[in-house]
Every structure is written in structure tokens, then in C-alpha cells.
Design a protein around this motif. Structure first.
Motif, mmCIF file in Angstrom:
data_model
loop_
_atom_site.group_PDB
_atom_site.id
_atom_site.type_symbol
_atom_site.label_atom_id
_atom_site.label_comp_id
_atom_site.label_asym_id
_atom_site.label_seq_id
_atom_site.Cartn_x
_atom_site.Cartn_y
_atom_site.Cartn_z
ATOM 1 N N VAL A 137 0.831 -1.207 0.000
ATOM 2 C CA VAL A 137 0.000 0.000 0.000
ATOM 3 C C VAL A 137 0.864 1.256 0.000
ATOM 4 C CG1 VAL A 137 -1.746 1.278 1.314
ATOM 5 C CG2 VAL A 137 -1.925 -1.203 1.083
ATOM 6 N N MET A 138 2.054 1.192 0.602
ATOM 7 C CA MET A 138 2.942 2.350 0.587
ATOM 8 C C MET A 138 3.334 2.723 -0.838
ATOM 9 S SD MET A 138 3.451 3.584 3.662
ATOM 10 C CE MET A 138 5.040 4.419 3.693
ATOM 11 N N ASN A 139 3.578 1.732 -1.686
ATOM 12 C CA ASN A 139 3.881 2.021 -3.085
ATOM 13 C C ASN A 139 2.683 2.634 -3.789
ATOM 14 O OD1 ASN A 139 6.516 1.219 -3.002
ATOM 15 N ND2 ASN A 139 6.233 -0.693 -4.116
ATOM 16 N N SER A 140 1.490 2.109 -3.516
ATOM 17 C CA SER A 140 0.284 2.666 -4.129
ATOM 18 C C SER A 140 0.083 4.118 -3.716
ATOM 19 C CB SER A 140 -0.944 1.839 -3.727
ATOM 20 O OG SER A 140 -0.871 0.535 -4.256
ATOM 21 N N MET A 141 0.290 4.393 -2.438
ATOM 22 C CA MET A 141 0.139 5.768 -1.947
ATOM 23 C C MET A 141 1.165 6.697 -2.591
ATOM 24 S SD MET A 141 -0.527 5.221 2.143
ATOM 25 C CE MET A 141 -0.678 6.996 2.462
ATOM 26 N N MET A 176 -7.472 8.668 2.934
ATOM 27 C CA MET A 176 -8.167 8.127 1.775
ATOM 28 C C MET A 176 -7.210 7.390 0.851
ATOM 29 S SD MET A 176 -10.260 11.629 1.334
ATOM 30 C CE MET A 176 -11.111 11.276 -0.204
ATOM 31 N N LEU A 177 -6.023 7.965 0.624
ATOM 32 C CA LEU A 177 -5.037 7.298 -0.230
ATOM 33 C C LEU A 177 -4.687 5.921 0.336
ATOM 34 C CD1 LEU A 177 -2.534 10.186 -1.107
ATOM 35 C CD2 LEU A 177 -4.605 9.483 -2.316
ATOM 36 N N ALA A 178 -4.546 5.849 1.662
ATOM 37 C CA ALA A 178 -4.166 4.584 2.302
ATOM 38 C C ALA A 178 -5.289 3.557 2.253
ATOM 39 C CB ALA A 178 -3.751 4.854 3.752
ATOM 40 N N VAL A 179 -6.457 3.940 2.746
ATOM 41 C CA VAL A 179 -7.547 2.974 2.873
ATOM 42 C C VAL A 179 -8.085 2.565 1.509
ATOM 43 C CG1 VAL A 179 -9.824 2.547 3.853
ATOM 44 C CG2 VAL A 179 -8.133 3.828 5.171
ATOM 45 N N TYR A 180 -8.248 3.498 0.598
ATOM 46 C CA TYR A 180 -8.726 3.148 -0.741
ATOM 47 C C TYR A 180 -7.735 2.226 -1.460
ATOM 48 C CZ TYR A 180 -12.243 6.912 -0.328
ATOM 49 O OH TYR A 180 -13.280 7.721 0.076
ATOM 50 N N LEU A 210 -11.257 4.766 10.583
ATOM 51 C CA LEU A 210 -12.080 3.611 10.945
ATOM 52 C C LEU A 210 -13.359 3.570 10.105
ATOM 53 C CD1 LEU A 210 -11.624 3.737 14.826
ATOM 54 C CD2 LEU A 210 -10.455 2.239 13.198
ATOM 55 N N THR A 211 -13.934 4.736 9.828
ATOM 56 C CA THR A 211 -15.143 4.809 9.000
ATOM 57 C C THR A 211 -14.870 4.325 7.581
ATOM 58 O OG1 THR A 211 -16.094 6.639 10.260
ATOM 59 C CG2 THR A 211 -16.840 6.397 8.000
ATOM 60 N N LEU A 212 -13.777 4.774 6.998
ATOM 61 C CA LEU A 212 -13.427 4.396 5.630
ATOM 62 C C LEU A 212 -13.073 2.921 5.516
ATOM 63 C CD1 LEU A 212 -11.135 7.442 4.713
ATOM 64 C CD2 LEU A 212 -13.462 7.050 3.912
ATOM 65 N N LEU A 213 -12.477 2.383 6.585
ATOM 66 C CA LEU A 213 -11.964 1.017 6.531
ATOM 67 C C LEU A 213 -13.046 -0.037 6.704
ATOM 68 C CD1 LEU A 213 -9.485 -0.833 6.363
ATOM 69 C CD2 LEU A 213 -9.178 -0.515 8.825
ATOM 70 N N PHE A 400 -0.451 -1.168 8.347
ATOM 71 C CA PHE A 400 0.294 -0.749 9.540
ATOM 72 C C PHE A 400 1.238 0.421 9.221
ATOM 73 C CE2 PHE A 400 0.226 -4.779 12.444
ATOM 74 C CZ PHE A 400 -1.159 -4.776 12.387
ATOM 75 N N THR A 401 2.070 0.267 8.200
ATOM 76 C CA THR A 401 3.001 1.342 7.848
ATOM 77 C C THR A 401 2.275 2.547 7.256
ATOM 78 O OG1 THR A 401 4.683 -0.354 7.443
ATOM 79 C CG2 THR A 401 5.184 1.876 6.700
ATOM 80 N N PRO A 402 1.253 2.369 6.403
ATOM 81 C CA PRO A 402 0.493 3.538 5.952
ATOM 82 C C PRO A 402 -0.134 4.345 7.084
ATOM 83 C CG PRO A 402 0.092 1.713 4.469
ATOM 84 C CD PRO A 402 0.914 1.173 5.601
ATOM 85 N N ILE A 403 -0.568 3.684 8.173
ATOM 86 C CA ILE A 403 -1.081 4.436 9.328
ATOM 87 C C ILE A 403 0.030 5.319 9.900
ATOM 88 C CG2 ILE A 403 -1.951 4.249 11.696
ATOM 89 C CD1 ILE A 403 -4.065 3.557 9.680
#
Length: 438
Positions: A137-141, A176-180, A210-213, A400-403
Motif C-alpha cells: 500500500v505504501m507504493n500505491s500511496m 483516503m489514499l491509504a484505505v482506498y 475507521l469509518t473508511l476502513l 500498519f506502515t500507511p497508518i
């Protein structure tokens, strides 16, 4: 999605080993501070900052309980100040960016501005985030951050006014970048259901995560506060940590905000930096799977010894979550966060798991002291409990790392602004060539 094959480079490995491996004794011979730290763990002074202070020794140079200060405020006092305020992270983001705590009106204006900015360009989620999903996800972000520059008419302008605007927008959209990005991976790679919730303007950053996830968007007050505290504790840690140093180095080159924050993301994703709490949770899983009685101190102590000897788990000879490059007697973030982890464990029925964490926290320093030559004390760092907390919050490990990044982007932004405001020179340390001419 078809994965491409890697290029066969086996024929080049011999050349690399011959020409690129520098003997460790050369670093001693030329007095090179590897990792910009001396043999005693003291960092090489490369800059000045007003933003944060990390203290691990008293006035006499003796190890003391760790302290972390944001803009002259001890982090314990700040956590206490906003203990009943769901917008703790937002208030501290204001403090880091502008150097002063906001009053009620300033806080409201700042929080409302972030809420208004928590919107991605039209079709961005579909056209950018949903394309080429990956478990990383870090690469996606990072890809998304760089793409956002294409939607900014003033992407390359590095005036303070413009950079502050860009930084606030990134702080707003990071959740949003992380959860999406995770939802895209979970749908296309894990074949699971996908749902894309919009953030709610009345909610805090932690509440919106938490809402987005979650499919039902529901959360408890304990859950939201624990995550808010985690964000507050991870948002800044001085200019010397790897990703913040990266931020200042890239800023010094005159680069734009998007490229600078993307560079910081690439630094943070490393397992030696932002990915450490994943290793802790994996290690704890391994311990649970390989000991008969999780209440037996002797059995746990014996297994920790095997971990240090590299005989079990990943063979690296490390007890993850123990020790820190700066702190010795205690990491103040861990001390604070442990209380919120205890509350979560009660709410989630995970007190037995918490007891195992507590035992490892107590026994690991003893085992390390017996088996290793150490120049300073060893204590658990904030990563020791953060992964367990995220696990109890049903946050997948891919996040975890995106948080961590969602929290730390506020600190990166503050350091970028300070670097620009201070009239920085480009960072260019020296490297000595030891190549022998042919």
C-alpha cells in the motif's frame, strides 16, 4: 493482473561482490560514522530544528527516561490536554506546522479546512488508486501522491504560502489514499468485496480512518481514541529519523512538495523504519505458535534466547520492538501508548495476549543483556505495542506502515516548511573514494 518476470542478474553477482563490497575496517580507519551515528550511538549533528526534541540523557550525560517534546511541550502533557478531545491529532498538526497551540477558534478553522480539503480529484480513485493495485500500500500511496501533482496548477512553486497549502491538502487526503489503496488490493488480489466510503466532515482523522476502513463504518470511543493517540505519538520524532531527514534533504534540493513527500514515503516503508511493528506482530505470532505455556517465564525466556541466536523465526537474531537508536531506559511513546492498549485489550477480550506482550517486554531486556554487548540500555519502543493495537482495531497488516505515514506526514510537512523558511543550502555530505586506479 499479470506479473512480469525479473531479469536474470546472477551472472553479475560476482562482479558486484568484488567491486562493491567495502570492508568494515575501512570505516574505522577513515573514522566514517556509518548511518550518521558514532560507535556509541550518538548522531552526527547535521542541522537545527525548532520542531521537536528527543531526550535520552540527563544533563550529566547519563541515560534517563526518554522524553519527546513537540515545539517545547512534552508529549505526555499534550496527550493529557486532548484526552477528551477527538481531534487531538489535528490540534497537534497545527502545533507542528505553525509553532503554537491553537485556541478554540483557530482549531475549528484548521479542522474545517482539513475537512474541506479531504476530497480527491474527480475520478482519481477509479483512474489512479484502482489501477495496478498491490499488497504494498505504501507504493500505491506514493504513486498517488506523485500523480496528485498533475492536478495542481502550482505543483512546482515552493513559496511558503503554496507549500503550506499543499501540505495541508496532503495531510487531509492521506487517510483516503491509504484505505482506498488497501480496498483496491483486497478486492482485486484477494477477491473480496469492495466498498468505498466517503469521509465525513464532522469526524476526526482517526474516526474517518475507521469509518473508511470498515464495511459498517462503526467504531467505539475507545477505538477512536486509541488510534488518535497512536497518530499523535507517531506524527513527529525530530529531524534525524530517516524519513524526516529524507524530507529535509530533498527539500534542500529545491524539489516540489509532492516529490519530497513521496521520497519520505519511500524511506518510511523500510522494515528498519516504519515497517518495524509488522515484524513485532509476526514475531509474537511465532512465539505463540512455539511455546506450550504462555504464562511460563522460563519457557518464554528460553525462546527469546533462541530468537537472539538466530535459531527461530526469521533467523535475523533480533527481538523486534526492543531497543531504539536514541532511547535507552524508556521510549516515552511506548509508556504512554501502553495505557491505551490496555483499555483496548479489555474491550476486545485480549487480556491474555496483552499478558504475553508484558512478559516479553520484561524478559527480553534481561536476555539481551546476557547475550549481547550493548552500549546502552534496552527497552521496548513504540513499535512493540502499536502493531498489537492495530490488530485489535481490525486494521490489516498491509495498513500498519500507511497508518504511520498518515501520522508522520504532519511532521514531514513541518520540517519541509522549516527547511524552506530557514534558507537552506543543498545537503551534500562527503564520501571518500577508495577506488584504486587501473
Amino acid at each position: 493482473m499479470k506479473k512480469r518476470d525479473s531479469i536474470d542478474t546472477s551472472s553479475y553477482l560476482g562482479l558486484i561482490r568484488k567491486n562493491d563490497s567495502i570492508p568494515s575496517e575501512y570505516y574505522e580507519q577513515y573514522d566514517v560514522k556509518r548511518g550518521l551515528r558514532d560507535v556509541n550511538g550518538k548522531g552526527v549533528l547535521v542541522g537545527l530544528t525548532n520542531i521537536a526534541t528527543v531526550v535520552a540523557k540527563d544533563e550529566d550525560g547519563e541515560p534517563c527516561d526518554g522524553q519527546l517534546w513537540y515545539r517545547g511541550y512534552r508529549v505526555e502533557d499534550l496527550i493529557r490536554r486532548y484526552s477528551d478531545n477527538p481531534f487531538g491529532y489535528e490540534n497537534l498538526a497545527y502545533l507542528l506546522l505553525f509553532g503554537e497551540l491553537p485556541d478554540n477558534d483557530e482549531a475549528k478553522e484548521f479542522i474545517d479546512t482539513l475537512a474541506d480539503a479531504r476530497e480527491l480529484p474527480t475520478n482519481f480513485t477509479r483512474d489512479v488508486i484502482m489501477k495496478a493495485p498491490t499488497k504494498d500500500v505504501m507504493n500505491s500511496m506514493t504513486r498517488a501522491i506523485l500523480t496528485l501533482a498533475s492536478y495542481d496548477r502550482n505543483a512546482g512553486e515552493i513559496t511558503i504560502e503554496n507549500v503550506v497549502s499543499q501540505c495541508m491538502q496532503l495531510i487531509a487526503v492521506f487517510p483516503m489514499l491509504a484505505v482506498y489503496s488497501y480496498h483496491a488490493y483486497n478486492h482485486y488480489e484477494n477477491m473480496d468485496s469492495m466498498y468505498i466510503h466517503r469521509p465525513l466532515p464532522e469526524l476526526s482523522t482517526a474516526q474517518n480512518i475507521l469509518t473508511l476502513l470498515r464495511s459498517d463504518s462503526k467504531f467505539t470511543e475507545t477505538e477512536a481514541k486509541a488510534l488518535d493517540v497512536a497518530l499523535m505519538l507517531h506524527m513527529e520524532h525530530g529531524g534525524g529519523n530517516n524519513s524526516t531527514f529524507t524530507t529535509r534533504v530533498v527539500t534542500s534540493a529545491g524539489s516540489d512538495t509532492y516529490a519530497t513527500i513521496a521520497a519520505a514515503m519511500c524511506s518510511l516503508k523500510g522494515p528498519r523504519h516504519g515497517g518495524a511493528n509488522i515484524k513485532v506482530t509476526e514475531m509474537m505470532d511465532n512465539i505463540r505458535d512455539n511455546i506450550r505455556d504462555p504464562k511460563d517465564d522460563d519457557e518464554i525466556r528460553d525462546y527469546l534466547g533462541k530468537l537472539l541466536d538466530g535459531k527461530v523465526f526469521d533467523g535475523q537474531g533480533l527481538i523486534y520492538g526492543m531497543g531504539h537508536a536514541v532511547y535507552s531506559k524508556s521510549d516515552p511513546r511506548e509508556v504512554i501508548f501502553r495505557k491505551y492498549v490496555e483499555k483496548l485489550s479489555e474491550e476486545k477480550g485480549r487480556k491474555d495476549d496483552l499478558e504475553l506482550y508484558n512478559k516479553v517486554e520484561t524478559l527480553a531486556p534481561e536476555v539481551i543483556a546476557q547475550k549481547r554487548m550493548i552500549y546502552k540500555g534496552v527497552s521496548p519502543n513504540v513499535d512493540f505495542y502499536s502493531g498489537f493495537a492495530y490488530e485489535m482495531l481490525d486494521i490489516p497488516r498491509e495498513l500498519f506502515t500507511p497508518i504511520f505515514a498518515i501520522a508522520r506526514v504532519a511532521g514531514w510537512s513541518a520540517h519541509r516548511i522549516e527547511e524552506l523558511a530557514s534558507g537552506s543550502k543543498i545537503a551534500r555530505p562527503a564520501y571518500m573514494s577508495i577506488t584504486r586506479r587501473a
